[in-house]
Design a protein around this motif. Sequence first.
Motif, PDB file in Angstrom:
ATOM      1  N   ASP A   1      13.267  37.121  11.804  1.00 45.56           N
ATOM      2  CA  ASP A   1      14.301  38.169  11.692  1.00 45.56           C
ATOM      3  C   ASP A   1      15.131  38.240  12.977  1.00 45.56           C
ATOM      4  N   ILE A   2      14.431  38.187  14.113  1.00 45.28           N
ATOM      5  CA  ILE A   2      15.162  38.274  15.387  1.00 45.28           C
ATOM      6  C   ILE A   2      16.069  37.054  15.548  1.00 45.28           C
ATOM      7  N   VAL A   3      15.529  35.877  15.261  1.00 39.06           N
ATOM      8  CA  VAL A   3      16.327  34.652  15.383  1.00 39.06           C
ATOM      9  C   VAL A   3      17.558  34.761  14.489  1.00 39.06           C
ATOM     10  N   HIS A   4      17.328  35.266  13.286  1.00 43.23           N
ATOM     11  CA  HIS A   4      18.425  35.369  12.322  1.00 43.23           C
ATOM     12  C   HIS A   4      19.504  36.328  12.825  1.00 43.23           C
ATOM     13  N   GLU A   5      19.060  37.433  13.371  1.00 44.83           N
ATOM     14  CA  GLU A   5      20.017  38.425  13.874  1.00 44.83           C
ATOM     15  C   GLU A   5      20.867  37.822  15.007  1.00 44.83           C
ATOM     16  N   LEU A   6      20.199  37.113  15.907  1.00 45.79           N
ATOM     17  CA  LEU A   6      20.929  36.479  17.020  1.00 45.79           C
ATOM     18  C   LEU A   6      21.918  35.448  16.495  1.00 45.79           C
ATOM     19  N   ARG A   7      21.477  34.739  15.466  1.00 46.37           N
ATOM     20  CA  ARG A   7      22.331  33.676  14.921  1.00 46.37           C
ATOM     21  C   ARG A   7      23.647  34.257  14.378  1.00 46.37           C
ATOM     22  N   THR A   8      23.545  35.373  13.712  1.00 48.41           N
ATOM     23  CA  THR A   8      24.763  35.969  13.139  1.00 48.41           C
ATOM     24  C   THR A   8      25.679  36.480  14.251  1.00 48.41           C
ATOM     25  N   LEU A   9      25.099  36.867  15.391  1.00 45.37           N
ATOM     26  CA  LEU A   9      25.919  37.362  16.501  1.00 45.37           C
ATOM     27  C   LEU A   9      26.741  36.245  17.131  1.00 45.37           C
ATOM     28  N   ILE A  10      26.147  35.061  17.166  1.00 46.45           N
ATOM     29  CA  ILE A  10      26.857  33.942  17.797  1.00 46.45           C
ATOM     30  C   ILE A  10      27.941  33.411  16.868  1.00 46.45           C
ATOM     31  N   GLY A  11      27.810  33.665  15.587  1.00 48.56           N
ATOM     32  CA  GLY A  11      28.867  33.274  14.654  1.00 48.56           C
ATOM     33  C   GLY A  11      28.668  31.885  14.121  1.00 48.56           C
TER      34      GLY A  11
ATOM     35  N   PHE B   1      11.005  38.203  31.735  1.00 55.16           N
ATOM     36  CA  PHE B   1      11.461  36.888  31.287  1.00 55.16           C
ATOM     37  C   PHE B   1      12.682  37.130  30.431  1.00 55.16           C
ATOM     38  N   PHE B   2      13.857  36.763  30.955  1.00 52.62           N
ATOM     39  CA  PHE B   2      15.052  36.979  30.123  1.00 52.62           C
ATOM     40  C   PHE B   2      15.767  35.681  29.829  1.00 52.62           C
ATOM     41  N   ALA B   3      16.324  35.640  28.634  1.00 53.57           N
ATOM     42  CA  ALA B   3      17.015  34.434  28.190  1.00 53.57           C
ATOM     43  C   ALA B   3      18.479  34.766  27.961  1.00 53.57           C
ATOM     44  N   VAL B   4      19.333  33.793  28.201  1.00 56.30           N
ATOM     45  CA  VAL B   4      20.760  33.955  27.942  1.00 56.30           C
ATOM     46  C   VAL B   4      21.172  32.875  26.950  1.00 56.30           C
ATOM     47  N   VAL B   5      21.704  33.340  25.807  1.00 58.49           N
ATOM     48  CA  VAL B   5      22.151  32.375  24.802  1.00 58.49           C
ATOM     49  C   VAL B   5      23.626  32.587  24.532  1.00 58.49           C
TER      50      VAL B   5
ATOM     51  N   PRO C   1      36.217  34.038  28.117  1.00 59.03           N
ATOM     52  CA  PRO C   1      35.317  34.313  29.239  1.00 59.03           C
ATOM     53  C   PRO C   1      34.087  35.084  28.792  1.00 59.03           C
ATOM     54  N   GLY C   2      32.917  34.683  29.302  1.00 66.22           N
ATOM     55  CA  GLY C   2      31.672  35.218  28.783  1.00 66.22           C
ATOM     56  C   GLY C   2      31.488  36.711  29.028  1.00 66.22           C
ATOM     57  N   ARG C   3      31.155  37.405  27.960  1.00 60.48           N
ATOM     58  CA  ARG C   3      30.727  38.797  28.070  1.00 60.48           C
ATOM     59  C   ARG C   3      29.397  38.893  27.357  1.00 60.48           C
ATOM     60  N   ILE C   4      28.624  39.927  27.727  1.00 58.60           N
ATOM     61  CA  ILE C   4      27.376  40.151  26.998  1.00 58.60           C
ATOM     62  C   ILE C   4      27.730  40.937  25.734  1.00 58.60           C
ATOM     63  N   VAL C   5      27.477  40.346  24.583  1.00 58.62           N
ATOM     64  CA  VAL C   5      27.783  41.073  23.349  1.00 58.62           C
ATOM     65  C   VAL C   5      26.559  41.774  22.781  1.00 58.62           C
ATOM     66  N   LYS C   6      25.369  41.367  23.251  1.00 59.06           N
ATOM     67  CA  LYS C   6      24.178  42.007  22.692  1.00 59.06           C
ATOM     68  C   LYS C   6      22.993  41.829  23.629  1.00 59.06           C
ATOM     69  N   ARG C   7      22.235  42.892  23.792  1.00 59.95           N
ATOM     70  CA  ARG C   7      20.973  42.791  24.513  1.00 59.95           C
ATOM     71  C   ARG C   7      19.887  43.025  23.479  1.00 59.95           C
ATOM     72  N   CYS C   8      18.969  42.116  23.395  1.00 58.05           N
ATOM     73  CA  CYS C   8      17.988  42.182  22.319  1.00 58.05           C
ATOM     74  C   CYS C   8      16.593  42.111  22.908  1.00 58.05           C
ATOM     75  N   GLU C   9      15.789  43.161  22.699  1.00 56.41           N
ATOM     76  CA  GLU C   9      14.422  43.121  23.212  1.00 56.41           C
ATOM     77  C   GLU C   9      13.510  42.478  22.194  1.00 56.41           C
TER      78      GLU C   9
ATOM     79  N   MET D   1      25.833  35.931  24.761  1.00 57.56           N
ATOM     80  CA  MET D   1      27.161  35.935  25.379  1.00 57.56           C
ATOM     81  C   MET D   1      28.217  35.493  24.371  1.00 57.56           C
ATOM     82  N   SER D   2      29.436  36.032  24.567  1.00 56.54           N
ATOM     83  CA  SER D   2      30.562  35.634  23.731  1.00 56.54           C
ATOM     84  C   SER D   2      31.176  34.377  24.316  1.00 56.54           C
ATOM     85  N   SER D   3      32.045  33.733  23.540  1.00 60.72           N
ATOM     86  CA  SER D   3      32.704  32.550  24.093  1.00 60.72           C
ATOM     87  C   SER D   3      33.650  32.976  25.212  1.00 60.72           C
TER      88      SER D   3
END
Lengths: 259, 257
Positions: A247-257, A36-40, A220-228, A216-218
């Motif tokens: 903690d995981i949600v927080h980490e993802l949030r900082t990646l998206i900016g 089950f993979f998600a793309v944000v 053109p989309g690239r994968i900036v992080k894979r998080c298990e 994904m980055s804004s």
Amino acid sequence: MDELIRLDRVSMAYGRAEQAVKAIEEVSISVAAGEFFAVVGPSGCGKSSLMKLISGLHPPLGGTLTVEGRPVTGPLKKVGMAFQNANLLPWRTAAQNVLLPLEIVQPHRSRLRAERAAYLDRARKLLDSVGLAGFTEKFPWQLSGGMQQRTSICRALIHEPEILMLDEPFGALDAFTREELWCTLRDVQARQKVTVMLVTHDLREAVFLADTVYVMSSRPGRIVKRCEVNLPRPRDLDVTYTQPFQDIVHELRTLIGRH
Amino acid sequence: MESRELAIKFGAPAAFTVGLFVVWEAVCRLFEVPLTILPAPSDVFAALWQYRAPIVDNSFVTLWTTLAGFLIATVFGLVLGIAVGWHRALYAGIYPVLVGFNSIPKVAVVPVLILWFGFGEIPAILTAFLISFFPIVVNVATGLATTEPELEDVLRALGASKLDIMRKVGIPRSFPYFFGSLKVAITLAFVGAVVSETVGSNKGIGKLMLDAQASFQVPIVFAGLIVLAVLGILLYAITAAVEKRFTGWAFRGQAAH
Ligand SMILES: Nc1ncnc2c1ncn2[C@@H]1O[C@H](COP(=O)(O)OP(=O)(O)O)[C@@H](O)[C@H]1O
Ligand SMILES: [Mg+2]
């Protein structure tokens, strides 16, 4: 686990030559069967485009894209899709709406006429399993938004696809209905072992449901992080209030900016 | 429906119509309006009764030319609408031509049709057809174009062909648009048939009125108008009923929102 989907430095663009809009740039991911993979990512970054790419609806510009080891050259037929809008046909009941894919894909297509009753039964059972017993003969306008979305997900599952693709499926629902549907989806996936791609911009949703979250980055989309996400399954809604989850949600949030 | 609602729905227009005739009659008598300018309803209905045989006769001609033109328009409109809605290139190519054609006043075409086909029913049928097919084409094409792209993706991902998508989604989706346009088309076809009859024909209510006017039989002219009004309402009501019968889901859907 067996690898089901593999993208190796895949790019994708809309339009041709000079006017081409690059939507996805050099994306490499590998998805196991049953994962089950998600793309944000931020809006417009190419999440839906990635879905179109993997389902074979849009060809890649470069790189290699394989599903079950074979290059994807056209519609996969092994996928079921659902979107933010349920898009049910208003002249059909819930059960008849769920049957729609079987009127397209073989071998059901040719059998459907003769075995309609059996197939309708199958659609009803599926609707029962997502909590819609008693609503199978209702028309879409008689169903709430959440029920319509459940029906739409059943429609995506009826032909037993290998990959279930959901593009912001719960985006239009209120918070309580959304969390109910998370649990429905969690149970469906646990039961059917289907591979799920979930596109969302709700980070809690992604972490609660997925094994792996890609950021994904804004454009053109690239994968900036894979998080298990190593939270144990089966997951309960309570897990969303625990520290590891946050903690995981927080980490993802900082990646998206932050904006 | 509640009896009160029923009374409003059918009683109100009936009362209004009767009232209109009463006022009309009163005005004609009070001001002694000459028969050749505005005959009173009593004169009109007397003429209607007296000339019932030719009126019925000519009504049938108008009716069948209208229906023949409408039928051709329906088939043609449906086929062209599906073609235009199917292909973006066809849409781009045909649509401007159609709009241009539709902006020609059809009265101007009637002399040409008479030139080609002579006096008679064929120009009337063709005028009815030419004037009424456009809304059908536009509506069917619009209905097909409103297929949600996401639903199309859902089906295409399963390997659905364009034809599959049309059959399962596009065509049923355009049904309400199609039946809605029939209401408009039947009215236009009727106008087209009568216009053609008044320009040049040897039969029909339009021709009857033209002859009556030439011989100053003004009550017959007005009797013709009343017949036209009644026929127009009937044709509209029938197509509206057909629409409701076949696209109930669209009405229910609206009611639910
Ligand atoms: N059919 C299309 N034609 C041209 N550009 C498109 C098309 N679909 C999407 N795009 C562009 O590609 C980019 C990515 O879109 P999309 O994948 O829909 O983003 P997301 O789903 O992440 O919001 C956007 O900038 C969008 O404008
Ligand atoms: Mg999107």
